[in-house]
Write a protein that holds these residues in place. Structure first.
Motif, PDB file in Angstrom:
ATOM      1  N   MET A  52       0.840  -1.209   0.000  1.00  0.00           N
ATOM      2  CA  MET A  52       0.000   0.000   0.000  1.00  0.00           C
ATOM      3  C   MET A  52       0.873   1.258   0.000  1.00  0.00           C
ATOM      4  N   ARG A  53       1.961   1.225   0.777  1.00  0.00           N
ATOM      5  CA  ARG A  53       2.885   2.363   0.766  1.00  0.00           C
ATOM      6  C   ARG A  53       3.474   2.559  -0.624  1.00  0.00           C
ATOM      7  N   GLU A  60       2.215   9.470  -5.916  1.00  0.00           N
ATOM      8  CA  GLU A  60       2.818  10.756  -5.551  1.00  0.00           C
ATOM      9  C   GLU A  60       4.021  11.072  -6.414  1.00  0.00           C
ATOM     10  N   GLU A  61       4.871  10.073  -6.651  1.00  0.00           N
ATOM     11  CA  GLU A  61       6.068  10.296  -7.458  1.00  0.00           C
ATOM     12  C   GLU A  61       5.727  10.663  -8.897  1.00  0.00           C
ATOM     13  N   VAL A  66       5.821  14.590 -13.124  1.00  0.00           N
ATOM     14  CA  VAL A  66       5.123  15.218 -14.251  1.00  0.00           C
ATOM     15  C   VAL A  66       4.974  16.724 -14.023  1.00  0.00           C
ATOM     16  N   THR A  67       4.695  17.130 -12.806  1.00  0.00           N
ATOM     17  CA  THR A  67       4.592  18.552 -12.485  1.00  0.00           C
ATOM     18  C   THR A  67       5.925  19.256 -12.709  1.00  0.00           C
ATOM     19  N   GLU A  68       6.997  18.660 -12.225  1.00  0.00           N
ATOM     20  CA  GLU A  68       8.325  19.252 -12.398  1.00  0.00           C
ATOM     21  C   GLU A  68       8.713  19.300 -13.875  1.00  0.00           C
ATOM     22  N   SER A  69       8.391  18.250 -14.595  1.00  0.00           N
ATOM     23  CA  SER A  69       8.691  18.196 -16.026  1.00  0.00           C
ATOM     24  C   SER A  69       7.914  19.277 -16.786  1.00  0.00           C
TER      25      SER A  69
END
Length: 166
Positions: A52-53, A60-61, A66-69
């Motif tokens: 689950m983790r 999250e990763e 994708v946001t940073e890219s």
């Protein structure tokens, strides 16, 4: 911090670097997908707390990478490419005007003078298109960097022996 080594001013070298990083990322991603899928299939409908983790971490990763890219792409497009494209188009039109002027020369002296103008304009166009190619490759490098980093670090992390479930 941008690469300032001489090889990163050559568009071919930059695109080659992008291709190599993309290949490495794809191999790492395939490995991560295989490892995660195996773990999920092994536990079926009863995932362990570590599974689950891993599922939450995976989500999250992906979002963070994708946001940073996307931010890297937007930043580079805003600062470099629009100005370069505008300059390239203007220079392209100038070279065509110079070619037309050369084609309508009446005397050998006019042809020589206009030929030099055309050669200079064409050289500027080629230089600008080379810069545009390099800038585009740098955008691709910066966009790929966070995704590549996550894929390769996950491949390393997940290939380590996992602790036994309690």
């Amino acid at each position: 911090m941008p690469n300032t080594s001489p090889r990163f001013f050559n568009p071919l070298m930059i695109w080659t670097d992008v291709a190599l990083k993309t290949s490495e990322m794809l191999v790492s991603s395939g490995s991560v997908i295989q490892m995660r899928t195996s773990r999920m299939a092994e536990h079926g409908l009863r995932p362990s707390p570590s599974d689950m983790r891993e599922i939450h971490l995976m989500s999250e990763e992906k979002l963070a990478a994708v946001t940073e890219s996307g931010a890297a792409i937007a930043n580079q497009l805003h600062t470099i490419n629009y100005a370069l494209v505008n300059r390239a188009v203007q220079q392209w039109f100038q070279s065509h005007l110079a070619l037309w002027s050369l084609a309508t020369s009446f005397t050998p002296a006019q042809a020589i003078t206009r030929g030099q103008v055309f050669l200079d304009a064409s050289t500027r166009v080629a230089n600008t298109w080379s810069q545009l190619s390099s800038a585009s490759a740098r955008i691709a490098q910066r966009a790929l960097k966070p995704i590549h980093a996550k894929a390769t670090s996950n491949a390393r992390r997940l290939s380590l022996p996992q602790p036994a479930a309690a």
